[in-house]
Scaffold this motif. Structure first.
Motif, PDB file in Angstrom:
ATOM      1  N   THR A 252       0.827  -1.203   0.000  1.00  0.00           N
ATOM      2  CA  THR A 252       0.000   0.000   0.000  1.00  0.00           C
ATOM      3  C   THR A 252       0.863   1.256   0.000  1.00  0.00           C
ATOM      4  O   THR A 252       1.752   1.415   0.844  1.00  0.00           O
ATOM      5  CB  THR A 252      -0.915   0.025   1.245  1.00  0.00           C
ATOM      6  OG1 THR A 252      -1.689  -1.167   1.289  1.00  0.00           O
ATOM      7  CG2 THR A 252      -1.851   1.225   1.184  1.00  0.00           C
ATOM      8  N   ARG A 253       0.589   2.134  -0.954  1.00  0.00           N
ATOM      9  CA  ARG A 253       1.253   3.431  -1.007  1.00  0.00           C
ATOM     10  C   ARG A 253       0.430   4.412  -0.173  1.00  0.00           C
ATOM     11  O   ARG A 253      -0.728   4.681  -0.484  1.00  0.00           O
ATOM     12  CB  ARG A 253       1.370   3.940  -2.442  1.00  0.00           C
ATOM     13  CG  ARG A 253       2.321   3.151  -3.320  1.00  0.00           C
ATOM     14  CD  ARG A 253       2.474   3.835  -4.675  1.00  0.00           C
ATOM     15  NE  ARG A 253       3.062   5.164  -4.508  1.00  0.00           N
ATOM     16  CZ  ARG A 253       2.614   6.256  -5.107  1.00  0.00           C
ATOM     17  NH1 ARG A 253       1.573   6.209  -5.914  1.00  0.00           N
ATOM     18  NH2 ARG A 253       3.202   7.418  -4.920  1.00  0.00           N
ATOM     19  N   HIS A 254       1.025   4.962   0.875  1.00  0.00           N
ATOM     20  CA  HIS A 254       0.295   5.868   1.766  1.00  0.00           C
ATOM     21  C   HIS A 254      -0.133   7.145   1.049  1.00  0.00           C
ATOM     22  O   HIS A 254      -1.221   7.668   1.285  1.00  0.00           O
ATOM     23  CB  HIS A 254       1.156   6.215   2.982  1.00  0.00           C
ATOM     24  CG  HIS A 254       1.384   5.058   3.894  1.00  0.00           C
ATOM     25  ND1 HIS A 254       0.461   4.644   4.820  1.00  0.00           N
ATOM     26  CD2 HIS A 254       2.432   4.197   4.004  1.00  0.00           C
ATOM     27  CE1 HIS A 254       0.913   3.599   5.478  1.00  0.00           C
ATOM     28  NE2 HIS A 254       2.114   3.300   5.003  1.00  0.00           N
ATOM     29  N   SER A 255       0.729   7.646   0.160  1.00  0.00           N
ATOM     30  CA  SER A 255       0.432   8.926  -0.487  1.00  0.00           C
ATOM     31  C   SER A 255      -0.746   8.848  -1.450  1.00  0.00           C
ATOM     32  O   SER A 255      -1.459   9.826  -1.655  1.00  0.00           O
ATOM     33  CB  SER A 255       1.669   9.453  -1.225  1.00  0.00           C
ATOM     34  OG  SER A 255       2.049   8.562  -2.256  1.00  0.00           O
ATOM     35  N   SER A 256      -0.968   7.673  -2.050  1.00  0.00           N
ATOM     36  CA  SER A 256      -2.042   7.548  -3.039  1.00  0.00           C
ATOM     37  C   SER A 256      -3.203   6.679  -2.566  1.00  0.00           C
ATOM     38  O   SER A 256      -4.207   6.556  -3.264  1.00  0.00           O
ATOM     39  CB  SER A 256      -1.490   6.952  -4.345  1.00  0.00           C
ATOM     40  OG  SER A 256      -1.021   5.630  -4.128  1.00  0.00           O
ATOM     41  N   SER A 257      -3.064   6.056  -1.394  1.00  0.00           N
ATOM     42  CA  SER A 257      -4.092   5.156  -0.871  1.00  0.00           C
ATOM     43  C   SER A 257      -4.403   4.041  -1.867  1.00  0.00           C
ATOM     44  O   SER A 257      -5.553   3.665  -2.075  1.00  0.00           O
ATOM     45  CB  SER A 257      -5.373   5.942  -0.549  1.00  0.00           C
ATOM     46  OG  SER A 257      -6.307   5.130   0.119  1.00  0.00           O
ATOM     47  N   SER A 258      -3.337   3.507  -2.481  1.00  0.00           N
ATOM     48  CA  SER A 258      -3.505   2.461  -3.486  1.00  0.00           C
ATOM     49  C   SER A 258      -2.407   1.420  -3.341  1.00  0.00           C
ATOM     50  O   SER A 258      -1.398   1.643  -2.665  1.00  0.00           O
ATOM     51  CB  SER A 258      -3.472   3.061  -4.894  1.00  0.00           C
ATOM     52  OG  SER A 258      -2.198   3.614  -5.162  1.00  0.00           O
ATOM     53  N   VAL A 259      -2.610   0.273  -4.003  1.00  0.00           N
ATOM     54  CA  VAL A 259      -1.641  -0.816  -3.917  1.00  0.00           C
ATOM     55  C   VAL A 259      -0.840  -0.934  -5.209  1.00  0.00           C
ATOM     56  O   VAL A 259      -1.298  -0.547  -6.283  1.00  0.00           O
ATOM     57  CB  VAL A 259      -2.320  -2.165  -3.602  1.00  0.00           C
ATOM     58  CG1 VAL A 259      -3.066  -2.092  -2.288  1.00  0.00           C
ATOM     59  CG2 VAL A 259      -3.267  -2.573  -4.738  1.00  0.00           C
ATOM     60  N   THR A 260       0.364  -1.477  -5.084  1.00  0.00           N
ATOM     61  CA  THR A 260       1.207  -1.781  -6.242  1.00  0.00           C
ATOM     62  C   THR A 260       1.914  -3.099  -5.972  1.00  0.00           C
ATOM     63  O   THR A 260       1.836  -3.648  -4.870  1.00  0.00           O
ATOM     64  CB  THR A 260       2.269  -0.686  -6.487  1.00  0.00           C
ATOM     65  OG1 THR A 260       3.128  -0.601  -5.323  1.00  0.00           O
ATOM     66  CG2 THR A 260       1.643   0.672  -6.730  1.00  0.00           C
ATOM     67  N   GLY A 261       2.605  -3.605  -6.978  1.00  0.00           N
ATOM     68  CA  GLY A 261       3.437  -4.773  -6.762  1.00  0.00           C
ATOM     69  C   GLY A 261       2.989  -6.025  -7.483  1.00  0.00           C
ATOM     70  O   GLY A 261       2.007  -6.053  -8.226  1.00  0.00           O
TER      71      GLY A 261
END
Length: 251
Positions: free
Chosen positions: A143-152
């Motif tokens: 989870t990316r805190h700055s965008s409130s989204s997931v990656t990976g």
């Protein structure tokens, strides 16, 4: 020279972005001379040089928190979101990427029948939970805190096994030469997977995103089918996009 500089700045004020080859033709001088002019004007703090041209604003964007982004261009984002919501048909499966413009889009969706949504954005999923007709597949990962989204990797694995009608994607920058960008390289890579999983790519971006570049490249413009933006975009930019076969909707 001073008159030429004034003409360059006047054109830049009207169109927000200028290109060396266009200026060379209009001012009947060499591209080398125009590049020297742009360098001098940049040294005076009057513009920012870009690849093949110049912009009024710094073309390079930094990562900002989603709460900060939500406070800017709010009316434009709402208009873009409303226009995008009209493109959602019943019994479709769509991908919604991350960003404040696609979050506004999620708030504007009012499906009367079943709709399947795949999303990397936690805030988008939470917004859509209010609709019983929407089936949500939340991608997993870091989870990316700055965008409130997931990656990976885990999010990418799920996308490799899906095929959707449309992708609605927000970006940090749109450059006519460099293409679509975002500030995070892992998000850019996930966006690439989203593009491969969708039959139609629809970009939701207000006019301030044009002429900007983020760190991570998502794709070239030839992979984009439709761009929805606001009416303050320079007419010259709209023509260039449409000349490339991209549908442009002004909200």
């Amino acid at each position: 020279m001073m008159n030429r500089h004034k003409l360059i700045l006047d054109k830049l004020a009207r169109e927000k972005h200028v290109e060396v080859l266009e200026l060379s033709k209009e001012l009947r001088t060499s591209a080398v001379t125009i590049r020297k002019d742009l360098r001098l004007l940049e040294e005076k703090g009057l513009l920012f040089r870009t690849h093949g041209g110049a912009s009024l604003e710094n073309p390079y964007v930094n990562d900002r928190h989603v709460h900060e982004k939500e406070k800017v261009q709010t009316e434009e984002k709402k208009a873009i979101a409303a226009a995008a919501a009209k493109l959602v048909d019943t019994a479709e499966s769509i991908i919604i990427a991350s960003g404040t413009t696609v979050l506004a889009f999620a708030r504007a969706i009012q499906p009367k029948e079943k709709l399947i949504v795949i999303t990397s954005a936690l805030n988008v999923a939470m917004e859509l939970l209010n609709h019983p007709n929407i089936e949500i597949l939340q991608l997993g990962g870091y989870t990316r805190h700055s965008s409130s989204s997931v990656t990976g990797h885990y999010a990418e694995m799920i996308l490799e096994e899906t095929s959707c009608n449309k992708l609605f994607i927000g970006v940090d920058g749109i450059d006519l030469d460099f293409g679509l960008t975002t500030t995070d390289i892992t998000e850019a890579h996930l966006n690439q997977k989203m593009i491969r999983s969708a039959q139609e790519v629809i970009v939701l971006a207000d006019a301030t995103k044009f002429g900007k570049k983020g760190f991570g490249k998502i794709c070239e413009l030839d992979q984009v089918d439709h761009i929805i933006t606001d009416k303050s975009i320079a007419p010259g930019l709209v023509k260039k996009l449409r000349d490339q076969g991209i549908v442009v909707t002004l909200a």
